[in-house]
Design a protein around this motif. Structure first.
Motif, PDB file in Angstrom:
ATOM      1  N   VAL A  83       0.863  -1.178   0.000  1.00 48.47           N
ATOM      2  CA  VAL A  83       0.000   0.000   0.000  1.00 48.47           C
ATOM      3  C   VAL A  83       0.903   1.232   0.000  1.00 48.47           C
ATOM      4  CG1 VAL A  83      -1.893   1.211   1.133  1.00 48.47           C
ATOM      5  CG2 VAL A  83      -1.698  -1.277   1.351  1.00 48.47           C
ATOM      6  N   THR A  84       0.647   2.158  -0.920  1.00 45.71           N
ATOM      7  CA  THR A  84       1.479   3.354  -1.035  1.00 45.71           C
ATOM      8  C   THR A  84       0.619   4.606  -0.982  1.00 45.71           C
ATOM      9  OG1 THR A  84       1.350   3.223  -3.450  1.00 45.71           O
ATOM     10  CG2 THR A  84       3.249   2.175  -2.393  1.00 45.71           C
ATOM     11  N   ASP A  85       1.258   5.726  -0.664  1.00 43.68           N
ATOM     12  CA  ASP A  85       0.532   6.997  -0.676  1.00 43.68           C
ATOM     13  C   ASP A  85       0.506   7.556  -2.095  1.00 43.68           C
ATOM     14  OD1 ASP A  85       3.029   8.128  -1.170  1.00 43.68           O
ATOM     15  OD2 ASP A  85       3.230   9.027   0.820  1.00 43.68           O
ATOM     16  N   ILE A  91       3.126   2.847   2.806  1.00 40.58           N
ATOM     17  CA  ILE A  91       2.426   3.188   4.045  1.00 40.58           C
ATOM     18  C   ILE A  91       1.797   1.955   4.695  1.00 40.58           C
ATOM     19  CG2 ILE A  91       1.944   5.587   3.441  1.00 40.58           C
ATOM     20  CD1 ILE A  91      -0.869   4.736   2.589  1.00 40.58           C
ATOM     21  N   GLY A  92       1.879   0.802   4.022  1.00 42.51           N
ATOM     22  CA  GLY A  92       1.313  -0.406   4.599  1.00 42.51           C
ATOM     23  C   GLY A  92       1.487  -1.603   3.692  1.00 42.51           C
ATOM     24  N   PHE A  93       1.015  -2.736   4.167  1.00 37.74           N
ATOM     25  CA  PHE A  93       1.154  -3.996   3.444  1.00 37.74           C
ATOM     26  C   PHE A  93       0.072  -4.953   3.941  1.00 37.74           C
ATOM     27  CE2 PHE A  93       2.777  -8.379   3.617  1.00 37.74           C
ATOM     28  CZ  PHE A  93       3.050  -8.626   2.282  1.00 37.74           C
ATOM     29  N   PHE A  94      -0.483  -5.761   3.033  1.00 35.28           N
ATOM     30  CA  PHE A  94      -1.387  -6.818   3.473  1.00 35.28           C
ATOM     31  C   PHE A  94      -1.220  -8.042   2.581  1.00 35.28           C
ATOM     32  CE2 PHE A  94      -3.954  -4.099   0.630  1.00 35.28           C
ATOM     33  CZ  PHE A  94      -4.423  -5.023  -0.295  1.00 35.28           C
ATOM     34  N   ARG A  95      -1.582  -9.192   3.125  1.00 35.03           N
ATOM     35  CA  ARG A  95      -1.510 -10.436   2.359  1.00 35.03           C
ATOM     36  C   ARG A  95      -2.554 -11.411   2.875  1.00 35.03           C
ATOM     37  NH1 ARG A  95       0.846 -14.711   5.014  1.00 35.03           N
ATOM     38  NH2 ARG A  95       1.967 -14.190   6.942  1.00 35.03           N
ATOM     39  N   GLN A 111       1.485  -2.081   9.105  1.00 34.35           N
ATOM     40  CA  GLN A 111       1.702  -0.646   8.941  1.00 34.35           C
ATOM     41  C   GLN A 111       3.034  -0.316   9.601  1.00 34.35           C
ATOM     42  OE1 GLN A 111      -1.970   1.925   9.389  1.00 34.35           O
ATOM     43  NE2 GLN A 111      -0.665   2.908  10.906  1.00 34.35           N
ATOM     44  N   PRO A 112       3.894   0.495   8.974  1.00 34.70           N
ATOM     45  CA  PRO A 112       5.212   0.789   9.552  1.00 34.70           C
ATOM     46  C   PRO A 112       5.110   1.310  10.985  1.00 34.70           C
ATOM     47  CG  PRO A 112       5.065   1.647   7.321  1.00 34.70           C
ATOM     48  CD  PRO A 112       3.685   1.183   7.684  1.00 34.70           C
ATOM     49  N   GLY A 113       5.922   0.715  11.868  1.00 31.28           N
ATOM     50  CA  GLY A 113       5.970   1.169  13.254  1.00 31.28           C
ATOM     51  C   GLY A 113       4.842   0.695  14.136  1.00 31.28           C
ATOM     52  N   VAL A 185      -4.727   2.977   4.485  1.00 33.61           N
ATOM     53  CA  VAL A 185      -4.418   1.551   4.552  1.00 33.61           C
ATOM     54  C   VAL A 185      -5.698   0.757   4.830  1.00 33.61           C
ATOM     55  CG1 VAL A 185      -3.084  -0.217   5.775  1.00 33.61           C
ATOM     56  CG2 VAL A 185      -2.051   2.015   5.310  1.00 33.61           C
ATOM     57  N   VAL A 186      -6.531   1.299   5.700  1.00 30.53           N
ATOM     58  CA  VAL A 186      -7.821   0.672   6.010  1.00 30.53           C
ATOM     59  C   VAL A 186      -8.672   0.554   4.745  1.00 30.53           C
ATOM     60  CG1 VAL A 186     -10.027   1.033   7.195  1.00 30.53           C
ATOM     61  CG2 VAL A 186      -7.869   1.350   8.437  1.00 30.53           C
TER      62      VAL A 186
END
Length: 199
Positions: A83-85, A91-95, A111-113, A185-186
């Motif tokens: 996921v990118t801005d 800004i995130g990742f999902f699988r 999500q980073p951090g 991201v949501v």
């Protein structure tokens, strides 16, 4: 809607609109009375794409991109989606966890951090019914329109819920329980739950 105000909203409505070659998704803020309010994101997914890529826009005219997600690989869907801005920064990742999804759809959201969240269908009976639905001959081309829900949790605490409503066309209510979750991201994950669910 500016990002600061967007981050303060906890409930959204996602509605799918089907056309010949693409699926369109509208995400609206809750109007405070449980109804659909202001449009906050618009996405479009091509039905035939070797490498899945979806861009989210702030408007239905697609003039202002806000985020997007893209498959890391063409064939291996288990590799996940970045996921990118709007500028292309991560800004995130999902699988999707394909092994666990054999009986109940399971996703991993990062999500980073922030600690990773694991999301799965709330109801095991509905999950099994959805799988059996595909093998019933006389309804094989009929969409599964019964409600089903996804809960994403961190250490047993639900941070995000996506609930499909009883309707002929796909309609969801998104509830954010953790303010640290980036709404972009949501939105990407919520669209993916519909767009990629059968893959």
């Amino acid at each position: 809607m500016d990002s600061g105000r967007l981050q303060q909203i906890r409930t959204f409505h996602l509605r799918q609109r089907v056309t010949f070659m693409v699926n369109r998704y509208e995400i609206r803020a809750d109007d405070g009375r449980g109804g659909e309010g202001e449009l906050v994101a618009f996405a479009q997914q091509k039905r035939v794409a070797l490498k899945e890529q979806v861009t989210l826009y702030a408007d239905a005219d697609k003039t202002q991109p806000v985020a997007g997600f893209r498959a890391r690989k063409v064939v291996d869907l288990a590799s996940g989606y970045d996921v990118t801005d709007a500028a292309g920064a991560p800004i995130g990742f999902f699988r999707k966890d394909f092994r666990k999804s054999l009986t109940r759809s399971t996703w991993h959201l990062e999500q980073p951090g922030q600690p990773a969240a694991v999301g799965h269908e709330r109801s095991k009976p509905i999950a099994l019914l959805r799988r059996l639905w595909e093998f019933i001959p006389f309804i094989e081309n009929v969409p599964f329109f019964f409600p089903y829900h996804f809960d994403f949790a961190v250490d047993g605490q639900v941070v995000l819920s996506v609930e499909k409503k009883f309707a002929l066309r796909d309609r969801y209510v998104i509830t954010v329980h953790d303010d640290r979750l980036d709404r972009r991201v949501v939105f990407a994950q919520a669209v993916a739950l519909d767009a990629l669910q059968g893959r």
